[in-house]
Design an enzyme around this catalytic site. Sequence first.
Site, PDB file in Angstrom:
ATOM      1  N   SER A   1      -9.669  -1.069   7.558  1.00 30.45           N
ATOM      2  CA  SER A   1      -9.120  -0.766   6.231  1.00 30.45           C
ATOM      3  C   SER A   1      -8.484  -1.933   5.502  1.00 30.45           C
ATOM      4  O   SER A   1      -8.172  -1.832   4.327  1.00 30.45           O
ATOM      5  CB  SER A   1      -8.108   0.377   6.332  1.00 30.45           C
ATOM      6  OG  SER A   1      -8.778   1.613   6.349  1.00 30.45           O
TER       7      SER A   1
ATOM      8  N   LYS B   1       0.836  -1.198   0.000  1.00 30.89           N
ATOM      9  CA  LYS B   1       0.000   0.000   0.000  1.00 30.89           C
ATOM     10  C   LYS B   1       0.874   1.253   0.000  1.00 30.89           C
ATOM     11  O   LYS B   1       2.000   1.236   0.515  1.00 30.89           O
ATOM     12  CB  LYS B   1      -0.872  -0.058   1.268  1.00 30.89           C
ATOM     13  CG  LYS B   1      -1.991   0.951   1.379  1.00 30.89           C
ATOM     14  CD  LYS B   1      -2.808   0.678   2.665  1.00 30.89           C
ATOM     15  CE  LYS B   1      -3.895   1.703   2.899  1.00 30.89           C
ATOM     16  NZ  LYS B   1      -4.682   1.392   4.114  1.00 30.89           N
TER      17      LYS B   1
ATOM     18  N   SER C   1      -9.648   1.580   3.558  1.00 31.41           N
ATOM     19  CA  SER C   1      -8.789   2.351   2.681  1.00 31.41           C
ATOM     20  C   SER C   1      -7.814   1.525   1.838  1.00 31.41           C
ATOM     21  O   SER C   1      -7.281   2.049   0.862  1.00 31.41           O
ATOM     22  CB  SER C   1      -7.981   3.332   3.522  1.00 31.41           C
ATOM     23  OG  SER C   1      -7.089   2.628   4.384  1.00 31.41           O
TER      24      SER C   1
END
Lengths: 98, 506, 483
Positions: free
Chosen positions: B176, B77, B152
Amino acid sequence: MSVVTPAEVRAVAWLARIDVPEDRLPQVAAQLDDILAYVRKLQAIPTQSVEPTSHVLPLSNVTRADQPVPPLPAEQAVRLAPDQRGHLVRVPKVVDVG
Amino acid sequence: MPVAPAALTLHELREQIAAGALDPRALLRDLLERISRLNPSLRAYIAVDPERVLAQLEARLQHGPRGPLFGIPITVKDNLCVSGEETACGSQILSGFRPPYHATVVERLLQAGAVVIPRANMDEFAFGSSTETSAFGPTRNPWDPARVPGGSSGGSAAAVAADVAIAALGTDTGGSIRQPASFCGVVGLKPTYGRVSRYGLIAFASSLDQAGPLTKDVTDCALLLSVIAGQDARDSTSAPMPVPDYLAALSEPVKGLRVGVPALPSDGLDPQVAAALEEAQRVLERLGMRPVPVELPHIRHAVETYYIIATAEASSNLARYDGVRYGWRATALPAGPARGGGIDASSAQRGLLPMYLQTRAQGFGAEAVRRILLGTYVLSRGYYDAYYLQGMKVRTLMKRDFDAALAQCDALLLPTAPTPAFRLGEKLADPLQMYLSDIYTISANLAGVPAMSVPCGLSREGLPIGLQLIGAPFQEAMLLRVARAYEQATDWHRRRPALAAAGTAR
Amino acid sequence: MTAYEPVIGLEVHVQLATASKLFCGCPTTFGAAPNSQTCPVCLGLPGTLPVLNQRAFELGIRTAVALECRVAEVMKFDRKQYFYPDLPKGYQISQYDRPLAHDGHLDVAGGEAVKRIRIRRAHLEEDAGKLLHDPNEPFSYVDFNRAGIPLLEIVTEPDLRLPEDAYAYLVELKAILRALGVSNCNMEEGSLRCDANVSLRPSGAAELGAKVEIKNLNSFKAVKDALAFEMDRQRRVLERGEAVAQETRLWNARAQTTEPMRSKEEASDYRYFPEPDLVPFHIEAAAVERARRELPELPARHRQRLVEAYGLSAYDAGVLAQFRPLGALFEQTVAHYPKPKPVVNWIMGDLLGYLNGRSQDPETLVFQPAWLVHLLEAIERGEISGKTAKALFVEALERQRDPQELMQGRDVRQIVDAGELERLVDVVVSEHQKSVADYQKGKANALMFLVGKCMERSQGKANPQQLKSILQRKLAEPREAVS
C-alpha cells in the site's frame, strides 16, 4: 466447483454481525467462492513439518511496569460515543443474554 | 522563474528554512493554495482545513521544537491518528471520529517540528490497491486523471506527485505504500516489520502493517524514515534495534554490492514493466553492482497466503466498529425482520442486534464487507486449519525463502507492480484481479522485510513505472543506499506529471 | 432405580492484585465513578495496542506454582472473538492453546479423606466492562472501568463429586490466593468469580453426561446450593426417562433454583487465533524456581504446623490458616503469651463471634497482637474479671485501642478485697430477704440470683467466685447475725 453456500455466508455474516439480505446471499457466496477457489491452491503445499509463523520478529517477553497512569476524563471517554447519558455509554437494550 | 516552495524537496526546504532563506509561512501558504486549486479534482486529501493547519504552524513557530522538519508540512494518511483531528480510515463507519491521542509516528513528526496535514485519501481501511474504495470518493492519478493512483496510500502518493504534499506518510500491509508510489512516480518505503511503531495506526492486519514515507526522492525518504523509526514502549511488536543514520548511508558506495534477481511468475507482467526492470538492472550493473540469480519459490503463493492472513486479522481488527463507543451508528433500522442469518426475528426487530447488523452493513463499504466475511470464514470452526493455519505455515516457507535469498545478495530487485496505473473502475468489479496487482509487493510484508519502490521509467502512455528493492530485516540503509545511487544515475524521479507542472514552474 | 454420580468442574476467575490494568496503565481501583478509569487502549479505540503488565504476569506464575501447575515454557495470547457491548474490541485477549500453566492440583479436605482436585489450566485474560439495565427503558448502559482488569482463570478437571467438595475447593483456593497476596478475592467486588458445570452419569459409568454450566454464582454458598439443586433437577429429568439438555443456566438466589439462560440461536464460534499485537512470552525454568522459592507458607502447611507446634485442634488450625490475619494474630500473641489454649479460645470465640455478628470479613481485621497479650495478662493477674475483659476486647476492636490503655484511669479493676466484697454482700442480702429465705429453704437457684445482684451492683467488677463463697458462708450463719 463451489464450496461456499449461501447458508455458510448467512452463518459467517451472523458471526461478523453484518446484515446481508437473503436475496444477496447467493451473489456474495459466489464472490467469496471465486476468491476461496484461488486461495485454496495453498492447500496443495506440503507443510506437515512446518511451524506456523504468527510473528516475523523474534521478539518475546515485552512487558510494561505495573505503573498506573492518569486515565481519560470520563466525559472525554464517553463523548466519543454516538449515544450516551451522563458518564455512561448508551446502547439499544440488550435483549439476548450473553 | 524561481521554483515554487511547494515543488521543492524536503531536504531542500530544510536547508532553505535553516538558512533563513525561506519563511515556513510562505511555504505553507503556497502548499495550501495548490491544495485548494488541485484537490477538488485530484481528491488526494479527504478534507483540508487551512485555518487549523496555519494555526498549527504558528504554534510550531512560536514554541515548537526546532527539529529536522522544523516548519515543514508533512501529509499523513487518514489511518494515522492525529489527536483532535477527524481520522476516519477512509470509512463511513469512523466518520466524525476524533482520536484523543496521536499515532506515535505523528508524535515523532511533531517532535521534529513538522506541521502535520491529516487526511490523505485512502482505500477504506486500506482495503484496496486503487483508492477507489474510499468512502469519500476516489483519488485521481496526477499523471492521468482517468487512472487510479494505486492504493491504499493513493492519496499520499498522488499528493506528493502533484506537489500538494512535500512528503507524506502512508501505510503498507501488502504494498500500500510501494504500489501507489510506483503508480504515481514517487519514492515509497515499507520499513521492516517492527522498525516503526504501529501505535495509532488504525490496524488492517496487525502482523503485516507498517507505516512509512512517500517522498519526492530517496534523500527525503531517508530523512523522513529517520524521524519516524525506532522502538516505542506502546507497541509490543516494535523492535529494540538502534536506528542507524539513514542520511549518512546515502553516500556509501554501491560498487561490489550484489543485487539478487529472482525468477518471478511473469503472468500478468506488462512487457514495458519487464523492460524497465531490465534497464534498471543494467544501470545498477554499470554502478558496479553484481547481479545474482536467486530463488523465491513460494512467492507465487504470496497472494493466496496474504488474503488468508490479512483478511483473518482484518475481520478481527474491524470487530470494534460496532457503533457502541465511537464512530458512526446506524439509526435507520429495517422495519421487517432483520436478516443476516439465524436470528430470532422477535429479538432482532428491536434492541441491540439490529443496531449491530445495520451499523456494520451500512457503515462498511462493499470491499470491507467482503474482506470481513472472508476473514471470518477462514477463522471459523472447521476451516481454521485448512486456511489460517496453512497460511501461517506457508508464511514460514516464504520467510525462509527470503532469508536464503538475502543471504546471497545485498538487495533484491523486483518490479513493484505488474503494470503501470490502471483505469478507474477497471478492476473494481473483479476483486481477484485487484488483489493480483499486489503480487510482487505482498511477500515482503509476509516475510516482514523492508522494501521500497523507486521510479524507473515511464510507459508509452507516459505513466510511471517503479522498481522494487527488498532487503534483509533492518537493512533499510542498504535499500536507501542502492536507491540513491540508482537515482543519481537516472532522472526518473525528476519527472513531474503535467498536472503538477500546471501550477508550478520547475 | 439407577444411582447417579455427579461430575463437577469449576472455573474460577481471579482478579490479580495489580495497580494498573492488564494491557494499559489505567488504575484498577474498585468503585470509581463510571467510565473514569478508561483510556484509548482499554476502550479499544482504533490504532491502540496492548502491552502486558509485568506484575500480572508474575502474579500468574506465582499462583501457578502454588497450585503445583506446570508453567509453560512459552505462553502466548489469543483473541477470543464475540460481540457484546461491554467488550470493547469485539474480542477478548485471552489464552487458548498456550496458557500460562496447566496440569496442577489442589488438595482439599472432603469429609474423612483428602481429595486431590486436578487443575486443568490457568490462563491470563482481560475482563470486560459492565452492562447496566433499567427495566423501564429500551436502553442498556455500559461502564468500561472493568474492561482490561487482569484476570487469572483457573479451571479444574471434572474431579469434584459433591457440592460440599466444590465449596471446600473454593475455600481452600481462596485461602491460597490470599496467602499468596495475588488477589483480594472479594466476591462482592467481583474479584473472585466462579462458574460451575455439572453432569450426572450412572454410577460407575466412564463417559460423562450432558454438561450444564451454571452462572451467576455470587457466593461460595450459592455454588453449593446451585450444584445441589442442579443435581437434583438433573436426576429427576433422568428418572423421567428424559435427556438432560446441554445448556447454560443461571442461578436464581432468591428462588433457589437454576433457570435456563436464553439459549443462543447458534452455538458460539469464538474463532480464536494468535493475538498479533502481543509477542510470545518465554518463562525460564529459573524464574519458575525462583517463584517456588519465594512462595509464602501455604494454608495446608500452615494448618499442619499449627496442629504440631501448638497442639491446636484440626478445626481451629483450619480456621486460623484459612484467614491470614487470624493466624498471624494467634502466632504473634502466643510468641509473647505462650499459652496457646486461651489465645485460640479468644480468637475462635470472642473475636470470630464479634466478626460474624458484624458480617465482617476476617481478612479485614486490624488488631495488634500486643493488645490481646495485655488483655490476657490482666486476666491472669486477676486485675479484671472475665466479663470486663470481654467488654474491653470489644471496645479495643471498635476503637482500635490497646485494652491496657483503655483500662487506665478507669475503675475497671476487679474487686478482690474481702472486706469490700463482704459489705457488698451484706447490702444485697438485706435488700433481697425473700431470696435469702428461698435459699435457706433449699432453693439452690436463689444463690446464683444473689451473686448476679452483687455483680450488678459492682458493675461487673466483683469476683464472682469470691462472692459465691462469701454468700454461702453468710447464709449458713444464724439469721440474727445478719444485721
